[in-house]
Design an enzyme around this catalytic site. Structure first.
Site, PDB file in Angstrom:
ATOM      1  N   LYS A  35       0.842  -1.210   0.000  1.00  9.99           N
ATOM      2  CA  LYS A  35       0.000   0.000   0.000  1.00  9.99           C
ATOM      3  C   LYS A  35       0.870   1.251   0.000  1.00  9.99           C
ATOM      4  CE  LYS A  35      -4.035  -0.230   2.221  1.00  9.99           C
ATOM      5  NZ  LYS A  35      -5.051  -0.242   3.284  1.00  9.99           N
ATOM      6  N   PHE A 152     -16.743  10.899  10.786  1.00 13.94           N
ATOM      7  CA  PHE A 152     -18.104  10.690  10.284  1.00 13.94           C
ATOM      8  C   PHE A 152     -18.184  10.682   8.761  1.00 13.94           C
ATOM      9  CE2 PHE A 152     -18.420  12.550  14.512  1.00 13.94           C
ATOM     10  CZ  PHE A 152     -19.288  11.671  15.134  1.00 13.94           C
ATOM     11  N   GLU A 155     -17.806   7.057   2.699  1.00 11.24           N
ATOM     12  CA  GLU A 155     -17.071   6.671   1.494  1.00 11.24           C
ATOM     13  C   GLU A 155     -17.871   7.132   0.282  1.00 11.24           C
ATOM     14  OE1 GLU A 155     -16.126   2.480   1.541  1.00 11.24           O
ATOM     15  OE2 GLU A 155     -15.265   2.659   3.530  1.00 11.24           O
ATOM     16  N   PHE A 252     -31.414   9.182   4.336  1.00 18.14           N
ATOM     17  CA  PHE A 252     -31.422   7.824   4.881  1.00 18.14           C
ATOM     18  C   PHE A 252     -32.827   7.231   4.931  1.00 18.14           C
ATOM     19  CE2 PHE A 252     -27.188   8.958   5.610  1.00 18.14           C
ATOM     20  CZ  PHE A 252     -26.470   7.784   5.715  1.00 18.14           C
ATOM     21  N   GLY A 256     -34.158  -0.290   0.403  1.00 19.16           N
ATOM     22  CA  GLY A 256     -33.202  -1.064  -0.389  1.00 19.16           C
ATOM     23  C   GLY A 256     -33.038  -2.469   0.162  1.00 19.16           C
ATOM     24  N   CYS A 263     -19.057   0.017   8.008  1.00 18.89           N
ATOM     25  CA  CYS A 263     -19.337   0.603   9.326  1.00 18.89           C
ATOM     26  C   CYS A 263     -20.635   0.127   9.988  1.00 18.89           C
ATOM     27  CB  CYS A 263     -19.357   2.129   9.215  1.00 18.89           C
ATOM     28  SG  CYS A 263     -17.730   2.798   8.868  1.00 18.89           S
TER      29      CYS A 263
HETATM   30  N1  LIG Z   1     -14.537   3.434   6.087  1.00 13.41           N
HETATM   31  C1  LIG Z   1     -15.363   4.347   6.536  1.00 13.41           C
HETATM   32  O1  LIG Z   1     -16.228   4.855   5.813  1.00 13.41           O
HETATM   33  C2  LIG Z   1     -15.271   4.828   7.969  1.00 13.41           C
HETATM   34  C3  LIG Z   1     -15.972   5.993   8.355  1.00 13.41           C
HETATM   35  C4  LIG Z   1     -15.850   6.433   9.662  1.00 13.41           C
HETATM   36  C5  LIG Z   1     -15.079   5.712  10.581  1.00 13.41           C
HETATM   37  N2  LIG Z   1     -14.440   4.585  10.182  1.00 13.41           N
HETATM   38  C6  LIG Z   1     -13.606   3.883  11.157  1.00 13.41           C
HETATM   39  O2  LIG Z   1     -12.238   4.179  10.898  1.00 13.41           O
HETATM   40  C7  LIG Z   1     -11.407   3.060  11.207  1.00 13.41           C
HETATM   41  C8  LIG Z   1     -10.583   2.678   9.983  1.00 13.41           C
HETATM   42  O3  LIG Z   1     -11.473   2.260   8.965  1.00 13.41           O
HETATM   43  P1  LIG Z   1     -10.996   2.085   7.448  1.00 13.41           P
HETATM   44  O4  LIG Z   1     -12.211   1.800   6.657  1.00 13.41           O
HETATM   45  O5  LIG Z   1     -10.128   3.236   7.066  1.00 13.41           O
HETATM   46  O6  LIG Z   1     -10.086   0.760   7.600  1.00 13.41           O
HETATM   47  P2  LIG Z   1      -9.076   0.130   6.538  1.00 13.41           P
HETATM   48  O7  LIG Z   1      -9.078  -1.330   6.812  1.00 13.41           O
HETATM   49  O8  LIG Z   1      -9.377   0.627   5.158  1.00 13.41           O
HETATM   50  O9  LIG Z   1      -7.648   0.736   6.949  1.00 13.41           O
HETATM   51  C9  LIG Z   1      -6.957   0.419   8.109  1.00 13.41           C
HETATM   52  C10 LIG Z   1      -5.455   0.469   7.776  1.00 13.41           C
HETATM   53  O10 LIG Z   1      -4.706   0.392   8.989  1.00 13.41           O
HETATM   54  C11 LIG Z   1      -3.498  -0.319   8.718  1.00 13.41           C
HETATM   55  N3  LIG Z   1      -2.920  -0.739  10.003  1.00 13.41           N
HETATM   56  C12 LIG Z   1      -3.382  -1.611  10.918  1.00 13.41           C
HETATM   57  N4  LIG Z   1      -2.572  -1.659  11.988  1.00 13.41           N
HETATM   58  C13 LIG Z   1      -1.567  -0.782  11.763  1.00 13.41           C
HETATM   59  C14 LIG Z   1      -0.434  -0.374  12.508  1.00 13.41           C
HETATM   60  N5  LIG Z   1      -0.144  -0.868  13.732  1.00 13.41           N
HETATM   61  N6  LIG Z   1       0.390   0.548  11.960  1.00 13.41           N
HETATM   62  C15 LIG Z   1       0.138   1.067  10.737  1.00 13.41           C
HETATM   63  N7  LIG Z   1      -0.929   0.730   9.999  1.00 13.41           N
HETATM   64  C16 LIG Z   1      -1.777  -0.177  10.509  1.00 13.41           C
HETATM   65  C17 LIG Z   1      -3.945  -1.442   7.808  1.00 13.41           C
HETATM   66  O11 LIG Z   1      -2.875  -1.990   7.069  1.00 13.41           O
HETATM   67  C18 LIG Z   1      -4.961  -0.697   6.908  1.00 13.41           C
HETATM   68  O12 LIG Z   1      -4.348  -0.186   5.743  1.00 13.41           O
HETATM   69  C19 LIG Z   1     -12.372   1.955  11.680  1.00 13.41           C
HETATM   70  O13 LIG Z   1     -12.452   1.998  13.075  1.00 13.41           O
HETATM   71  C20 LIG Z   1     -13.693   2.369  11.081  1.00 13.41           C
HETATM   72  O14 LIG Z   1     -14.797   1.905  11.820  1.00 13.41           O
HETATM   73  C21 LIG Z   1     -14.500   4.128   8.894  1.00 13.41           C
END
Ligand SMILES: NC(=O)c1ccc[n+]([C@@H]2O[C@H](COP(=O)([O-])OP(=O)(O)OC[C@H]3O[C@@H](n4cnc5c(N)ncnc54)[C@H](O)[C@@H]3O)[C@@H](O)[C@H]2O)c1
Length: 434
Positions: A35, A152, A155, A252, A256, A263
């Site tokens: 990555k 918040f 995607e 919302f 669907g 999430c």
């Molecule tokens: N995806 C969303 O839309 C969204 C929205 C709001 C909140 N969140 C929250 O944000 C958090 C992350 O979600 P995401 O979708 O970005 O996850 P993701 O899986 O896309 O990304 C997480 C990243 O963290 C890396 N990682 C893990 N441990 C690590 C470490 N010790 N050091 C460095 N890198 C490390 C992984 O390799 C991965 O690339 C979650 O708690 C999620 O609930 C996500």
């Protein structure tokens, strides 16, 4: 400010790029070398509209860099954000905090005096307390604060959401952390994005409460859709009729196949578990989780019924695999429930998605088409699972001519039943009458 993002996934990467765009110096760290290698080349490993150009501009301006090594990055950082995954823990439904605590131990060793550790990952109430306990164990006496700052963003609209948020929630009781967080978000503050300072535990709960409420709203309109099918009413009009009420709001309320994504499923489940542990069960959300789970499974039955009661030996064309449009994210997508159930019933499934096919290949064993018409050609039925814009204005005459039988199951209500019927389709939407 000098900022570090630990975890460069959907949240860490978008946050890092946007913070750099505000003018901060940002280092995005990830332990996935592939990555980081792509990011260093200016390649964005996820699909998120607008992210590639903003990333490139900020790298060129020297404000944004990528590394697998936290050591150098953490040394003089004002704030270190934790944006690692918090998936559902296998077996019990709690949030799995392994990555958060691993990252905490690494950061605790390296963080500078007066740095702020900010948890951006979605974490259950009390996680900040445990992060602080680990920090004190590893660095007794260090003047480092632990803050909660849930994210918040959605995607598909992540940059817009990050740069124009409805609110920024910050959980801390430290004056220094409050100052640092205010400086970090100053550009948004000027844009009127309200900063809400609360206790750390409250901040953690706000994130789960927000997601649970939204999941509940979706589940509510989905149940109304089922009722509309029994009572010969139209759920789109019901949604409009209630959504125009400011107390309810129009968002919302799109019926669907059931909510999915990275999430809502895991966060509703984690909230249910937290509440049960606290001996204060959230019965409403327990029901939401159960109703939504059943709904996703039922969608395959709906498709089978639309195909005359059997899909054995039939070819089903599926448009849309990602859990929603404008993302390539397949996590907990409804397609992952629907497609295997159709295959188990004997169908041959061929699918097309504008962005998620690379991800989908890892989790689905289907035929992939080159485009929507290629997908539909010779199929016994067309099923729309994700409402990509590219599917909203298909040449319906061409679709009809391509299908072996004119059955359309539109799980996102992107077409109008009357028009589809007038064109000779056997059309099945969600909650569009008996
Ligand atoms: N995806 C969303 O839309 C969204 C929205 C709001 C909140 N969140 C929250 O944000 C958090 C992350 O979600 P995401 O979708 O970005 O996850 P993701 O899986 O896309 O990304 C997480 C990243 O963290 C890396 N990682 C893990 N441990 C690590 C470490 N010790 N050091 C460095 N890198 C490390 C992984 O390799 C991965 O690339 C979650 O708690 C999620 O609930 C996500």
């Amino acid at each position: 400010m000098r900022l570090v993002m630990v975890g460069s996934g959907y949240v860490g990467l978008v946050s890092g790029v946007c913070f750099a765009d505000f003018g901060h110096d940002v280092v995005c760290v990830d332990k996935d070398p592939a990555k980081i290698a792509r990011l260093k080349n200016g390649e964005v490993p996820i699909f998120e509209p607008g992210l590639d150009t903003m990333l490139e501009a900020n790298m060129r301006a020297g404000r944004l860099s990528f590394t697998t090594d936290l050591t150098e990055a953490a040394r003089d950082a004002d704030a270190i954000f934790v944006a690692v995954g918090t998936p559902t823990r296998r077996g019990d439904g709690h949030a799995d905090l392994t990555y958060v605590y691993e990252a905490t131990r690494e950061i605790a060793v390296l963080a500078a005096e007066n740095a702020v550790i900010v948890t951006k990952s979605t974490v259950p109430v009390g996680t900040g307390d445990e992060v602080e306990r680990i920090l004190r164990e590893v660095r007794p006496g260090a003047n480092i604060s632990v803050v909660s700052n849930p994210e918040f963003l959605r995607e598909g609209a992540a940059i817009e959401d990050f740069k124009r948020p409805d609110r920024i929630v910050i959980g801390t009781d430290s004056d220094h952390a409050r100052y640092v967080m205010t400086e970090i978000y100053r550009p948004l503050y000027i844009n009127q994005g309200p900063l809400l300072f609360v206790s750390r535990r409250t901040s953690e709960l706000i994130k789960y409460a927000a997601n649970a409420f939204l999941a509940m709203k979706i589940t509510f309109i989905n149940e109304m859709a089922d009722l509309c099918e029994k009572l010969d009413a139209d759920v789109q009009d019901v949604a409009r009729g209630i959504g125009l009420d400011n107390r309810i709001g129009a968002k919302f309320l799109h019926a669907g196949p059931g909510y999915g994504g990275s999430c809502f499923p895991k966060d509703t489940l984690a909230l249910v578990k937290t509440a049960q542990d606290a001996k204060s069960p959230t019965r409403l959300i327990e029901t939401v989780v159960e109703v939504n789970g059943r709904r996703k499974k039922r969608m395959a039955e709906k498709i089978i019924a639309a195909c005359g009661g059997s899909v054995a030996g039939k070819r089903i064309a599926v448009l849309g695999l990602a859990f929603k449009p404008n993302t390539d994210d397949m996590r907990d997508a409804p397609s992952l429930d629907i497609i295997p159930a159709l295959q188990a019933a004997g169908a041959e499934v061929i699918a097309y998605d504008p962005e998620s096919m690379e991800q989908a290949r890892q989790v689905l064993n289907v035929g992939f088409a080159e485009g929507p018409y290629d997908c539909i050609e010779g199929a016994d039925a067309l099923v729309i699972i994700t409402e990509w814009n590219a599917f909203r204005a298909l040449d319906l005459k061409r679709v009809k001519a391509s299908l072996k039988s004119p059955v359309v199951v539109d799980l996102r209500n992107i077409y109008r039943p009357q028009e589809m019927k007038a064109l000779g389709f056997t059309y099945h939407g969600i909650g569009r009458g008996a």
